[in-house]
Enzyme design. Structure first.
Site, short mmCIF file in Angstrom:
data_model
loop_
_atom_site.label_atom_id
_atom_site.label_comp_id
_atom_site.label_asym_id
_atom_site.label_seq_id
_atom_site.Cartn_x
_atom_site.Cartn_y
_atom_site.Cartn_z
N ASN A 141 0.64 -1.40 0.21
CA ASN A 141 -0.38 -0.36 -0.41
C ASN A 141 0.91 1.11 -0.14
O ASN A 141 2.59 1.26 0.04
CB ASN A 141 -1.24 -0.02 1.26
CG ASN A 141 -2.56 -1.07 0.88
OD1 ASN A 141 -2.93 -0.93 -0.11
ND2 ASN A 141 -2.85 -1.23 2.26
N HIS A 142 0.09 2.08 -0.82
CA HIS A 142 1.02 3.67 -0.44
C HIS A 142 0.04 4.39 0.57
O HIS A 142 -0.88 4.65 0.31
CB HIS A 142 0.98 4.47 -1.89
CG HIS A 142 1.75 3.17 -2.86
ND1 HIS A 142 2.50 3.74 -3.87
CD2 HIS A 142 2.44 2.43 -3.12
CE1 HIS A 142 2.83 3.14 -4.88
NE2 HIS A 142 3.11 1.87 -4.37
N GLU A 143 0.39 5.40 0.51
CA GLU A 143 -0.17 6.87 1.44
C GLU A 143 -0.79 7.67 0.53
O GLU A 143 -0.17 7.84 -0.78
CB GLU A 143 1.05 7.28 2.37
CG GLU A 143 0.14 9.07 3.17
CD GLU A 143 -0.56 7.90 4.07
OE1 GLU A 143 -2.07 8.18 4.17
OE2 GLU A 143 -0.11 7.31 5.41
#
Length: 218
Positions: A92-94
């Protein structure tokens, strides 16, 4: 005729009729040695294009590196078909700001941003994951569940549910609620292997009363 259990210490547990070893099937606990991945005994994966001995973790969970936060936990007696992928929290990415681009990963002269998601991905016991299924970050799949081919599992799956589609939806329960509770209490996957061997007919024929009669201490 008494049944015997496969040798849980084997890497390749399937011997073909001609005596050769089927190299595309492995007991995962014997090929994955990564601190944030736990795999129970007798859980196997099969692949038509198997990776090298030390490449199964990267094939099944391509974003789950040894330094990744969060764990991938897979129970005992699971069955994992070709193309199954666990997309764990480390992928996951911010995205709370104006971009989801992970600048910190590439800025080696700067402090790298922390991993925005550290949830565990939990797979119960005796779970069958069909061809090409994808399990998304933070999902918990219950004991005895069946994940249909190509399903994308984005939310938790109840014990003994059959799910299909994208996003995966429950289409059927394998057992009624009282029987699911009995199965979880029995937890046959934790029995001594000699008792599991004796219980094979009951397990394969759906004889829950017979299974209970064979339980430790019964």
């Amino acid at each position: 005729m008494p049944f015997s259990m496969p040798d849980a210490t084997r890497v390749h547990p399937v011997t073909l009729p001609d005596g050769s070893i089927h190299e595309g099937t492995v007991f995962l606990s014997n090929v994955i040695d990564q601190p944030n991945i736990e795999v129970g005994d007798f859980t196997y994966a099969s692949d038509f294009d198997p990776p090298p001995f030390d490449g199964w973790a990267g094939q099944l969970a391509p974003y789950h590196f040894p330094m990744s936060e969060g764990r991938l936990i897979i129970g005992k007696f699971c069955q994992i078909a070709h193309g199954v992928r666990f997309i764990t929290a480390a992928a996951n990415h911010e995205f709370a700001g104006l971009t989801s681009f992970p600048f910190g990963i590439f800025a080696l002269d700067q402090e790298v941003m922390g991993q925005p998601d550290s949830r565990d991905t939990m797979i119960g016991h005796d779970v069958w994951l069909g061809f090409g299924a994808i399990v998304c970050p933070g999902v918990a799949i219950g004991n005895g569940a069946i994940i249909g081919a190509g399903a994308v599992v984005r939310s938790d799956v109840p014990d003994y549910a059959i799910v299909v589609g994208n996003p995966a939806q429950v289409v059927k329960m394998r057992l009624p609620p009282d029987d699911i509770a009995r199965m979880n209490r029995l937890a046959w996957w934790d029995w001594p292997v000699v008792l599991i061997a004796r219980a094979r007919v009951a397990l394969e024929t759906g004889d829950l009363d017979g299974l209970e009669a064979l339980a430790p201490g019964a």
